[in-house]
Design a protein around this motif. Sequence first.
Motif, PDB file in Angstrom:
ATOM      1  N   ARG A 338      23.461  31.649  30.786  1.00  0.00           N
ATOM      2  CA  ARG A 338      23.042  30.922  29.531  1.00  0.00           C
ATOM      3  C   ARG A 338      24.413  30.522  29.146  1.00  0.00           C
ATOM      4  O   ARG A 338      24.632  29.190  28.213  1.00  0.00           O
ATOM      5  N   ALA A 339      25.655  31.358  29.344  1.00  0.00           N
ATOM      6  CA  ALA A 339      26.871  30.864  28.732  1.00  0.00           C
ATOM      7  C   ALA A 339      27.445  29.738  29.270  1.00  0.00           C
ATOM      8  O   ALA A 339      28.477  28.887  28.884  1.00  0.00           O
ATOM      9  N   ILE A 340      27.267  29.673  30.695  1.00  0.00           N
ATOM     10  CA  ILE A 340      27.696  28.549  31.446  1.00  0.00           C
ATOM     11  C   ILE A 340      27.463  27.249  31.221  1.00  0.00           C
ATOM     12  O   ILE A 340      28.647  26.244  30.919  1.00  0.00           O
ATOM     13  N   TYR A 341      26.412  26.974  30.546  1.00  0.00           N
ATOM     14  CA  TYR A 341      25.978  25.722  30.032  1.00  0.00           C
ATOM     15  C   TYR A 341      27.033  25.104  28.863  1.00  0.00           C
ATOM     16  O   TYR A 341      27.361  24.277  28.874  1.00  0.00           O
ATOM     17  N   SER A 342      27.382  26.069  28.074  1.00  0.00           N
ATOM     18  CA  SER A 342      28.268  25.757  26.918  1.00  0.00           C
ATOM     19  C   SER A 342      29.632  25.773  27.324  1.00  0.00           C
ATOM     20  O   SER A 342      30.336  25.171  26.684  1.00  0.00           O
ATOM     21  N   GLN A 343      30.151  26.542  28.231  1.00  0.00           N
ATOM     22  CA  GLN A 343      31.523  26.885  28.599  1.00  0.00           C
ATOM     23  C   GLN A 343      31.875  25.821  29.694  1.00  0.00           C
ATOM     24  O   GLN A 343      32.995  25.921  30.203  1.00  0.00           O
ATOM     25  N   SER A 344      31.083  25.431  30.400  1.00  0.00           N
ATOM     26  CA  SER A 344      31.183  24.456  31.560  1.00  0.00           C
ATOM     27  C   SER A 344      32.168  23.175  31.057  1.00  0.00           C
ATOM     28  O   SER A 344      33.088  22.756  31.799  1.00  0.00           O
ATOM     29  N   GLN A 345      32.040  22.817  29.623  1.00  0.00           N
ATOM     30  CA  GLN A 345      33.048  21.842  29.088  1.00  0.00           C
ATOM     31  C   GLN A 345      34.231  22.257  29.181  1.00  0.00           C
ATOM     32  O   GLN A 345      35.209  21.566  29.349  1.00  0.00           O
ATOM     33  N   ILE A 347      35.351  24.917  30.816  1.00  0.00           N
ATOM     34  CA  ILE A 347      36.238  24.929  32.113  1.00  0.00           C
ATOM     35  C   ILE A 347      36.681  23.618  32.555  1.00  0.00           C
ATOM     36  O   ILE A 347      37.825  23.320  33.309  1.00  0.00           O
ATOM     37  N   ALA A 348      35.777  22.606  32.426  1.00  0.00           N
ATOM     38  CA  ALA A 348      36.103  21.113  33.049  1.00  0.00           C
ATOM     39  C   ALA A 348      37.535  20.654  32.434  1.00  0.00           C
ATOM     40  O   ALA A 348      38.388  20.288  33.297  1.00  0.00           O
ATOM     41  N   ARG A 349      37.758  20.976  31.119  1.00  0.00           N
ATOM     42  CA  ARG A 349      39.033  20.364  30.513  1.00  0.00           C
ATOM     43  C   ARG A 349      40.121  21.107  30.883  1.00  0.00           C
ATOM     44  O   ARG A 349      41.247  20.406  30.935  1.00  0.00           O
ATOM     45  N   CYS A 350      39.992  22.397  31.049  1.00  0.00           N
ATOM     46  CA  CYS A 350      41.002  23.342  31.515  1.00  0.00           C
ATOM     47  C   CYS A 350      41.535  22.963  32.847  1.00  0.00           C
ATOM     48  O   CYS A 350      42.643  22.978  33.163  1.00  0.00           O
ATOM     49  N   LEU A 351      40.705  22.769  33.817  1.00  0.00           N
ATOM     50  CA  LEU A 351      40.819  22.548  34.980  1.00  0.00           C
ATOM     51  C   LEU A 351      41.497  21.212  35.168  1.00  0.00           C
ATOM     52  O   LEU A 351      42.671  20.894  35.900  1.00  0.00           O
ATOM     53  N   LEU A 352      41.306  20.119  34.414  1.00  0.00           N
ATOM     54  CA  LEU A 352      41.726  18.889  34.267  1.00  0.00           C
ATOM     55  C   LEU A 352      42.967  19.011  33.933  1.00  0.00           C
ATOM     56  O   LEU A 352      44.163  18.120  34.382  1.00  0.00           O
ATOM     57  N   ASN A 353      43.265  19.690  32.811  1.00  0.00           N
ATOM     58  CA  ASN A 353      44.652  19.903  31.998  1.00  0.00           C
ATOM     59  C   ASN A 353      45.583  20.443  33.208  1.00  0.00           C
ATOM     60  O   ASN A 353      46.588  20.031  33.151  1.00  0.00           O
ATOM     61  N   ARG A 354      45.202  21.443  33.982  1.00  0.00           N
ATOM     62  CA  ARG A 354      45.911  22.233  34.818  1.00  0.00           C
ATOM     63  C   ARG A 354      46.459  21.272  36.110  1.00  0.00           C
ATOM     64  O   ARG A 354      47.594  21.136  36.468  1.00  0.00           O
ATOM     65  N   TYR A 355      45.397  20.483  36.580  1.00  0.00           N
ATOM     66  CA  TYR A 355      45.744  19.450  37.539  1.00  0.00           C
ATOM     67  C   TYR A 355      46.531  18.340  37.168  1.00  0.00           C
ATOM     68  O   TYR A 355      47.454  17.921  37.798  1.00  0.00           O
ATOM     69  N   ARG A 356      46.443  17.664  35.969  1.00  0.00           N
ATOM     70  CA  ARG A 356      47.160  16.641  35.624  1.00  0.00           C
ATOM     71  C   ARG A 356      48.790  17.144  35.221  1.00  0.00           C
ATOM     72  O   ARG A 356      49.641  16.120  35.091  1.00  0.00           O
ATOM     73  N   ASN A 357      48.762  18.378  34.949  1.00  0.00           N
ATOM     74  CA  ASN A 357      50.287  19.108  34.660  1.00  0.00           C
ATOM     75  C   ASN A 357      50.761  19.728  35.845  1.00  0.00           C
ATOM     76  O   ASN A 357      51.886  20.267  35.919  1.00  0.00           O
ATOM     77  N   GLY A 358      50.417  19.252  37.085  1.00  0.00           N
ATOM     78  CA  GLY A 358      50.951  19.774  38.385  1.00  0.00           C
ATOM     79  C   GLY A 358      50.786  20.988  38.743  1.00  0.00           C
ATOM     80  O   GLY A 358      51.494  21.632  39.403  1.00  0.00           O
ATOM     81  N   GLY A 359      49.627  21.913  38.250  1.00  0.00           N
ATOM     82  CA  GLY A 359      49.456  23.106  38.473  1.00  0.00           C
ATOM     83  C   GLY A 359      49.079  23.513  40.147  1.00  0.00           C
ATOM     84  O   GLY A 359      48.545  22.465  40.513  1.00  0.00           O
ATOM     85  N   ASP A 360      49.450  24.644  40.381  1.00  0.00           N
ATOM     86  CA  ASP A 360      49.118  24.894  41.810  1.00  0.00           C
ATOM     87  C   ASP A 360      47.754  25.215  42.143  1.00  0.00           C
ATOM     88  O   ASP A 360      46.893  25.117  40.880  1.00  0.00           O
ATOM     89  N   ASP A 361      47.263  25.359  42.932  1.00  0.00           N
ATOM     90  CA  ASP A 361      45.827  25.498  43.702  1.00  0.00           C
ATOM     91  C   ASP A 361      45.372  27.144  42.801  1.00  0.00           C
ATOM     92  O   ASP A 361      46.161  27.732  42.364  1.00  0.00           O
TER      93      ASP A 361
END
Length: 724
Positions: A338-345, A347-361
């Motif tokens: 049930r927490a995934i529904y609220s935390q998926s947003q 997680i998405a923002r964190c992954l996008l931020n990591r990618y746009r700032n040149g983070g590793d895999d």
Amino acid sequence: MKFFEQEINAAIFDMDGTMFDTERLRFDMLKQASSEIFGEAIADDLLYDCLGVSAVTAEQLSKERYGELYPYKEIRQLADKLERKHIKNHGVPVKDGLYNLLERLKKSNVFIALATSSRREIAEEYLIKAKVFRYFEIIVCGDEIENGKPHPEIFIKAINELSCAPETCLIFEDSQNGLLSASASGGKPIFIKDIKEPDAKVKALAYKSYPNMNMFLKDLITFMPKLLPVPQLNEHYPMSKENITVGIHGFGAIGGGYLAPIFSHWDGYTRPKEIIGTTRNQFLLNLINSMGKYRIRYESEAYFQTVSNIRMIDSENESAMMDMYAKSVLIGLALPERAIYSQSQMIARCLLNRYRNGGDDLTILIVMNKINATMFVKTQVKSALKSLAEKEEIDKIFKRTSFIKTVVNRMVSSVSDEFILSMLKNNLDHIHANVKDINQDIETINLFFENYNNKPTRRKSIKKLHLAKQNIRVNKNIYESLSSFSHLSKSIANLTLTLFSAEPEMPLYAESGSEIVNQLRQVVITDVDSLQKIKNRLSNGTHAIIAWYSLLLGYNTIGQGIGDERVANLALSIMKYEVKPALLKEYPDYAKFINTFIIGFMQRCRNSFKDKCTRVSRDCMRKLQIDERVIGSIQMAQKYDICTKHLEFGVACAILSCILDKNPTDAESAKIKELYAENHSVADVLAYDGEYNKGFYHGLDKEKDQELIQRIQVVLNQLQTELI
């Protein structure tokens, strides 16, 4: 040890630029010292030419550039002073991968030596400050040889002192002069790039070349035993900490009581520098951050395990969450469905931020008690990303993010806040008892040293007698005072709170697909899909049924409930006579695992006196869905014409526990009570069609499953008569 078919008995390390990232620091200090003493900073090209050479050679090169009056010795001395001051304030900058490399070499019975152009005084100081001195059998320094690099003297001396054949010695270097020296010694040069690439002709002298130490480690690991065995419960975590950060998104019982110890064991050679956990529980957050550690209690073993290097952040603090996702090499996702529904947003923002700032895999370990949990998480995160980025960017993010399936095989529960506060008060009372007389102890110790340093020489005999008596008293009390300090020190060191209760450590089963996960010591790589289904059918449904039946019989915990023969016999009958026969039809290769699992599961339940039935019994609707836990096990067994009367009894227990409000805080229990109340019909519960957790509930088919529903209705009516 074998490395590319070559027998290796020893490893010899250069220090500056190879082990420690000190060459750039050294350049800055030499420039500053030259400016202060000579009035002009040393030129960069000269500093590059001096890389890897002895002090004598560096002085010659400097005087060729700036003249015979250039005060190189004074400049070097000041640079040494400035560098050591910087190291004292900021520590030695250790190259990534060094601790892991040294641990692996040591545990492979490889002799380790240091061969550095630095003076012994500085070399030993740096080794001690970096906490690597213990690894080295031999240390050879620049002030102990006549000829500096590129002459091979320093490496020949190290090889001879190790009594090893040159061709069995790996020599780690980062400079051109170092490579020339290593090659001429007869050893096997390993080039690890630092500041400057050597000339192509010189680089060709290297046995192997790498852009950094971690890349060498990757090669080395392939020639070592695949993994150390799963650690024993009382085995210490690795002493050395690698410069890596890992995160635990969801610091509940599984995150804090299971994942954190797994991450602390890491690969068995080193452990992460920091573990970051996320929670919305401010009490837990502040408590752990104030101490930096906590304990896990293993009930059946009466054993405590301490997890340290832990830092908590608020899962609603987007900046802190982004920082965790940006710096972590691995994140364990241990949130309930049930927490995934609220935390998926988030997680998405964190992954996008990591990618746009040149983070590793990034590797995300999905640790959820749900079939197809990985696909569920990926679907939710991808859906959240669609409102933040274009498809091309989303595809790239997912290409660089490994979502790894896992199977949890461990029972863990959180300790209540009330018990934590009680433990905290007891610990603080104990410390206070040791502190209250500390001022008197300090006065006693000061008096001892005052009298010790001012012994009477030619004084009156009566004065001597008085002081002698006083010294006898002080000498006696000094040991009592020191004992008080020792007790206080122990009290403070033991100021650790037990936050989780668990059964003995067991491996986390995971699928292959990530180099990091493949290296973790407490992770077993296997066919997760099959194992998850087996576990889900064998234990997850049975565990819930134990809780439902125990609640109806008036028990509070799983350990208490399973101690009742009625509950124990029900659980065994479900697993041995209904679930196991069906599983053996579907997974014949897992017979040994299934038999072992049943025995272990029953023992773990019997020891689970801190695992509340209300926790295990929650989310009833999810557990009674089609293809899930209990109903899924019934459907699987019926496929092979296996009677499921005990599982059906368990379903009736679930519904009745909801009707009787045995778990009043569980929203799904309230929903089942509401569904049943309208017509007092099991069909209305098990064949429910409607909204559920932002999705659609998949219940039984009233017509197709009519016989099953009717049997459960009969059992429920009987239970109501017997228990009410």
